[in-house]
Motif scaffolding. Structure first.
Motif, PDB file in Angstrom:
ATOM      1  N   THR A  69     -15.463  -0.705 -12.657  1.00 22.66           N
ATOM      2  CA  THR A  69     -14.554  -1.856 -12.592  1.00 22.66           C
ATOM      3  C   THR A  69     -13.780  -2.091 -13.886  1.00 22.66           C
ATOM      4  O   THR A  69     -12.692  -2.671 -13.835  1.00 22.66           O
ATOM      5  CB  THR A  69     -15.325  -3.132 -12.213  1.00 22.66           C
ATOM      6  OG1 THR A  69     -16.435  -3.297 -13.101  1.00 22.66           O
ATOM      7  CG2 THR A  69     -15.830  -3.044 -10.781  1.00 22.66           C
ATOM      8  N   ALA A  98      -1.659  -6.720  -3.676  1.00 22.82           N
ATOM      9  CA  ALA A  98      -3.030  -7.226  -3.637  1.00 22.82           C
ATOM     10  C   ALA A  98      -3.243  -8.254  -4.742  1.00 22.82           C
ATOM     11  O   ALA A  98      -2.795  -8.067  -5.877  1.00 22.82           O
ATOM     12  CB  ALA A  98      -4.012  -6.076  -3.796  1.00 22.82           C
ATOM     13  N   LYS A  99      -3.925  -9.336  -4.403  1.00 22.56           N
ATOM     14  CA  LYS A  99      -4.290 -10.362  -5.382  1.00 22.56           C
ATOM     15  C   LYS A  99      -5.700 -10.044  -5.867  1.00 22.56           C
ATOM     16  O   LYS A  99      -6.689 -10.473  -5.270  1.00 22.56           O
ATOM     17  CB  LYS A  99      -4.213 -11.749  -4.760  1.00 22.56           C
ATOM     18  CG  LYS A  99      -2.802 -12.134  -4.297  1.00 22.56           C
ATOM     19  CD  LYS A  99      -2.760 -13.503  -3.641  1.00 22.56           C
ATOM     20  CE  LYS A  99      -1.347 -13.858  -3.215  1.00 22.56           C
ATOM     21  NZ  LYS A  99      -1.273 -15.193  -2.564  1.00 22.56           N
ATOM     22  N   ASN A 100      -5.787  -9.292  -6.955  1.00 22.08           N
ATOM     23  CA  ASN A 100      -7.091  -8.776  -7.391  1.00 22.08           C
ATOM     24  C   ASN A 100      -7.482  -9.227  -8.790  1.00 22.08           C
ATOM     25  O   ASN A 100      -8.396  -8.666  -9.388  1.00 22.08           O
ATOM     26  CB  ASN A 100      -7.114  -7.253  -7.295  1.00 22.08           C
ATOM     27  CG  ASN A 100      -6.110  -6.579  -8.210  1.00 22.08           C
ATOM     28  OD1 ASN A 100      -5.059  -7.133  -8.516  1.00 22.08           O
ATOM     29  ND2 ASN A 100      -6.427  -5.362  -8.648  1.00 22.08           N
ATOM     30  N   HIS A 106      -1.891  -9.851  -9.658  1.00 20.63           N
ATOM     31  CA  HIS A 106      -2.082  -8.427  -9.382  1.00 20.63           C
ATOM     32  C   HIS A 106      -2.353  -7.693 -10.685  1.00 20.63           C
ATOM     33  O   HIS A 106      -1.686  -7.936 -11.690  1.00 20.63           O
ATOM     34  CB  HIS A 106      -0.804  -7.876  -8.725  1.00 20.63           C
ATOM     35  CG  HIS A 106      -0.854  -6.424  -8.367  1.00 20.63           C
ATOM     36  ND1 HIS A 106      -1.504  -5.949  -7.252  1.00 20.63           N
ATOM     37  CD2 HIS A 106      -0.305  -5.332  -8.965  1.00 20.63           C
ATOM     38  CE1 HIS A 106      -1.357  -4.637  -7.177  1.00 20.63           C
ATOM     39  NE2 HIS A 106      -0.633  -4.226  -8.217  1.00 20.63           N
ATOM     40  N   LEU A 111      -6.047  -2.741  -5.266  1.00 21.55           N
ATOM     41  CA  LEU A 111      -7.430  -2.486  -4.876  1.00 21.55           C
ATOM     42  C   LEU A 111      -7.786  -1.012  -4.980  1.00 21.55           C
ATOM     43  O   LEU A 111      -8.898  -0.654  -5.359  1.00 21.55           O
ATOM     44  CB  LEU A 111      -7.659  -2.992  -3.443  1.00 21.55           C
ATOM     45  CG  LEU A 111      -7.410  -4.491  -3.231  1.00 21.55           C
ATOM     46  CD1 LEU A 111      -7.579  -4.852  -1.759  1.00 21.55           C
ATOM     47  CD2 LEU A 111      -8.345  -5.322  -4.093  1.00 21.55           C
ATOM     48  N   GLU A 139      -0.453   0.075  -1.445  1.00 25.10           N
ATOM     49  CA  GLU A 139      -0.767  -1.137  -2.220  1.00 25.10           C
ATOM     50  C   GLU A 139       0.413  -2.118  -2.264  1.00 25.10           C
ATOM     51  O   GLU A 139       0.475  -2.982  -3.142  1.00 25.10           O
ATOM     52  CB  GLU A 139      -1.220  -0.782  -3.630  1.00 25.10           C
ATOM     53  CG  GLU A 139      -2.571  -0.091  -3.681  1.00 25.10           C
ATOM     54  CD  GLU A 139      -3.727  -0.985  -3.233  1.00 25.10           C
ATOM     55  OE1 GLU A 139      -3.772  -2.170  -3.627  1.00 25.10           O
ATOM     56  OE2 GLU A 139      -4.586  -0.500  -2.478  1.00 25.10           O
TER      57      GLU A 139
END
Length: 362
Positions: A69, A98-100, A106, A111, A139
């Motif tokens: 990660t 993506a809201k990561n 973003h 992701l 994405e």
């Protein structure tokens, strides 16, 4: 003479992951894998010839797939760093991503970014070309994007990294490498990181809010804790969640064919030194603030070493973060017919100019 060996490192999604190791007679070596185009290891001799691995990482592929990660060593894209509200507009059309990160934003391509795919590889003498085809809509990004990333190690322990990309539609591109370094060794932790001597060729940083989203303003670093225009011991300034900031490289990005000095890190007792040169306008200086705290369970890396907060640093050469929302930032839009070019040099050496390694030169 540079020796390059190739071996299998495992399988991911029915693809063979390759491991490439460049080695020199001096003891210097660099290892990269085709999963995420990750730099897994950089072994550097010190002033006495003692070799240490100075890059954080994992010993096996499964750890990179399931536990990476923090993006240890990875190639990051399609857009490195942050995009506010996970959206951007091109020619009046809004694209959602993506809201990561921080709930609404973003980060680092989404992701499944470029750090989580197996790249195709081609060997050309002492170069390895990593290639990835990112499909239109992947994405949330528009356009088919073809990326070639070349790693070349030379006899003087230099790593040349060359990102090239083309697109079929207007899109956002901002690529980088996210290696975590500790010039005392990947296992040396924060105690030795604090001793590192730091120099960054930048008079300004991009101001950010509490979620590390740029406001659009540039802040002069002079007289602040962000000022590394003269060499300073990192531990004298490092505290809390410092640092995770984009430095605006002096003259950076002015000429895509010219490599400008970006930054230097020296470990004073071993005299291992890393210098970085790039053609990009910015560099994200990050000191592993989001690795586990000393009181928490460590992220277990190579040789069962526990990685924790402030145990490493990153210099991620790139465009300014969230450039798509700030007209005063260098553009991150790539259009068909153009070629995205990002060149960076990592120079590993022993700093023989210091007769007394405890003295910090201005």
């Amino acid at each position: 003479m540079v020796n390059l060996t190739v071996e299998d490192f495992g399988f991911h999604q029915e693809k063979v992951v390759k491991k490439f190791t460049w080695s020199l007679p001096t003891g210097f070596s660099l290892t990269a894998i085709s999963y995420g185009a990750i730099i897994q290891s950089v072994k550097v001799p010190d002033r006495y010839g003692i070799v240490k691995d100075v890059v954080l990482g994992f010993d096996d592929l499964e750890s990179y797939v399931s536990r990476n990660t923090p993006y240890l060593g990875a190639a990051v894209g399609r857009c490195a760093n942050r995009i506010a509200n996970a959206t951007f507009d091109i020619d009046g059309k809004t694209y959602g991503l993506a809201k990561n990160i921080a709930e609404n934003h973003h980060l680092h391509g989404g992701l499944v970014g470029f750090d989580k795919v197996v790249w195709e590889t081609t060997v050309d003498q002492n170069k390895v070309i990593f290639s990835y085809f990112s499909k239109d809509g992947e994405e949330g990004y528009p356009g088919d994007l073809v990326v070639n990333l070349t790693y070349e190690v030379t006899e003087d322990a230099n790593l040349y990294m060359d990102f090239i990309a083309t697109t079929t539609k207007k899109t956002v591109v901002n690529l980088t490498n996210h290696s975590y370094f500790n010039m005392a060794g990947h296992d040396a932790g924060s105690e030795e990181l604090y001793n590192h001597l730091t120099l960054i060729n930048a008079d300004f940083i991009t101001e950010t809010d509490s979620n590390s989203i740029p406001t659009g303003k540039l802040l002069n670093v002079k007289g602040t804790a962000y000022d590394f225009t003269t060499e300073k011991r990192l531990g004298d300034l490092l505290s809390g969640n410092l640092y995770d900031d984009n430095y605006c490289v002096n003259l950076g990005g002015k000429n895509p064919e010219t490599l400008i000095f970006v930054a230097r890190m020296t470990h004073p007792s071993s005299l291992r030194m890393l210098e970085i040169y790039s053609n990009q306008p910015g560099v994200q200086f990050y000191t592993a603030n989001f690795l586990p705290l000393p009181s928490d369970e460590a992220l277990v890396g190579k040789q069962y070493v526990g990685y924790r907060k402030h145990g490493a640093f990153c210099f991620e050469t790139q465009n300014y973060p969230d450039a798509v929302h700030h007209s005063n930032f260098p553009s991150a839009i790539l259009i068909p017919g153009q070629v995205y070019k990002h060149k960076v040099l990592y120079r590993f050496s022993v700093d023989k100019t210091r007769s007394d390694p405890t003295v910090i030169s201005a």
